[in-house]
Design a protein around this motif. Structure first.
Motif, short mmCIF file in Angstrom:
data_model
loop_
_atom_site.label_atom_id
_atom_site.label_comp_id
_atom_site.label_asym_id
_atom_site.label_seq_id
_atom_site.Cartn_x
_atom_site.Cartn_y
_atom_site.Cartn_z
N SER A 18 0.82 -1.21 0.00
CA SER A 18 0.00 0.00 0.00
C SER A 18 0.86 1.26 0.00
O SER A 18 0.34 2.36 -0.16
CB SER A 18 -0.95 0.01 1.19
OG SER A 18 -0.25 0.23 2.40
N TYR A 23 5.40 -0.61 -3.64
CA TYR A 23 4.57 -1.06 -4.75
C TYR A 23 5.33 -0.92 -6.07
O TYR A 23 5.33 -1.83 -6.89
CB TYR A 23 3.28 -0.23 -4.79
CG TYR A 23 2.25 -0.76 -5.77
CD1 TYR A 23 1.33 -1.71 -5.38
CD2 TYR A 23 2.20 -0.28 -7.07
CE1 TYR A 23 0.39 -2.20 -6.26
CE2 TYR A 23 1.26 -0.76 -7.97
CZ TYR A 23 0.35 -1.71 -7.55
OH TYR A 23 -0.58 -2.20 -8.44
N LEU A 31 1.00 3.17 -8.29
CA LEU A 31 -0.05 2.84 -7.33
C LEU A 31 -1.13 3.91 -7.33
O LEU A 31 -0.84 5.09 -7.14
CB LEU A 31 0.55 2.71 -5.92
CG LEU A 31 -0.38 2.41 -4.77
CD1 LEU A 31 -1.01 1.03 -4.94
CD2 LEU A 31 0.38 2.49 -3.45
N ARG A 35 -6.38 1.68 -5.08
CA ARG A 35 -5.67 0.42 -4.85
C ARG A 35 -4.90 0.47 -3.54
O ARG A 35 -4.84 -0.51 -2.80
CB ARG A 35 -4.74 0.10 -6.01
CG ARG A 35 -4.06 -1.24 -5.83
CD ARG A 35 -3.39 -1.69 -7.06
NE ARG A 35 -4.43 -2.10 -8.01
CZ ARG A 35 -4.22 -2.33 -9.28
NH1 ARG A 35 -3.00 -2.21 -9.77
NH2 ARG A 35 -5.19 -2.70 -10.08
N ALA A 36 -4.30 1.62 -3.23
CA ALA A 36 -3.57 1.76 -1.96
C ALA A 36 -4.51 1.59 -0.78
O ALA A 36 -4.19 0.91 0.20
CB ALA A 36 -2.88 3.11 -1.90
N ARG A 37 -5.68 2.18 -0.87
CA ARG A 37 -6.68 2.05 0.19
C ARG A 37 -7.13 0.60 0.34
O ARG A 37 -7.24 0.08 1.45
CB ARG A 37 -7.86 2.97 -0.10
CG ARG A 37 -8.81 3.11 1.06
CD ARG A 37 -9.93 4.12 0.79
NE ARG A 37 -9.44 5.38 0.25
CZ ARG A 37 -9.67 5.81 -1.00
NH1 ARG A 37 -10.38 5.09 -1.84
NH2 ARG A 37 -9.20 6.98 -1.40
N LEU A 39 -5.48 -2.13 -0.52
CA LEU A 39 -4.39 -2.93 0.03
C LEU A 39 -4.23 -2.68 1.53
O LEU A 39 -3.97 -3.61 2.30
CB LEU A 39 -3.09 -2.61 -0.70
CG LEU A 39 -2.94 -3.20 -2.08
CD1 LEU A 39 -1.77 -2.56 -2.82
CD2 LEU A 39 -2.76 -4.71 -2.00
N ARG A 40 -4.39 -1.44 1.94
CA ARG A 40 -4.27 -1.10 3.36
C ARG A 40 -5.38 -1.77 4.17
O ARG A 40 -5.12 -2.38 5.22
CB ARG A 40 -4.31 0.42 3.54
CG ARG A 40 -3.80 0.90 4.86
CD ARG A 40 -3.70 2.43 4.92
NE ARG A 40 -2.83 2.96 3.87
CZ ARG A 40 -3.24 3.79 2.90
NH1 ARG A 40 -4.48 4.20 2.86
NH2 ARG A 40 -2.40 4.23 2.00
#
Length: 110
Positions: A18, A23, A31, A35-37, A39-40
């Motif tokens: 994330s 990444y 990223l 997508r970061a959210r 994954l987090r």
């Protein structure tokens, strides 16, 4: 206990991915915020689920101690793999995704 360790590794890998830097290093792409959210959130859910698995297997006292050991072991593996074997991070994550349901079924049946 193996299921809790696999879930910890998957959770830490999700949290690692994330971050923009990791990444890009591991997946060689950009990223996005969504997508970061995702994954987090997935990483934190995997860590919470690993706590539930550890506590349900042995109770609160030993379960918390075993969970802390699983956290440390999986974080150490991830920290050592990122600089030296970055491809192995994703390989182990894929193996964990495949192995996780099998381990969960084994723990549920036994």
């Amino acid at each position: 206990m193996l299921l809790a360790t696999v879930l910890c590794y998957l959770g830490f890998t999700g949290l690692c991915l994330s971050m923009t830097r990791h990444y890009g290093e591991l997946l060689h792409s950009k990223l996005s915020n969504a997508r970061a959210r995702a994954l987090r959130v997935t990483g934190w859910l995997a860590l919470v689920l690993s706590l539930c698995v550890a506590v349900s297997a042995t109770g609160w006292g030993p379960g918390l101690v075993q969970w802390c050991a699983a956290l440390m072991a999986s974080a150490l593996v991830l920290i050592l793999l990122i600089p030296y074997r970055p491809r192995m991070v994703l390989t182990l994550s894929a193996a964990g995704v495949v192995l996780g349901p099998v381990l969960a079924l084994g723990q549920w049946m036994g």
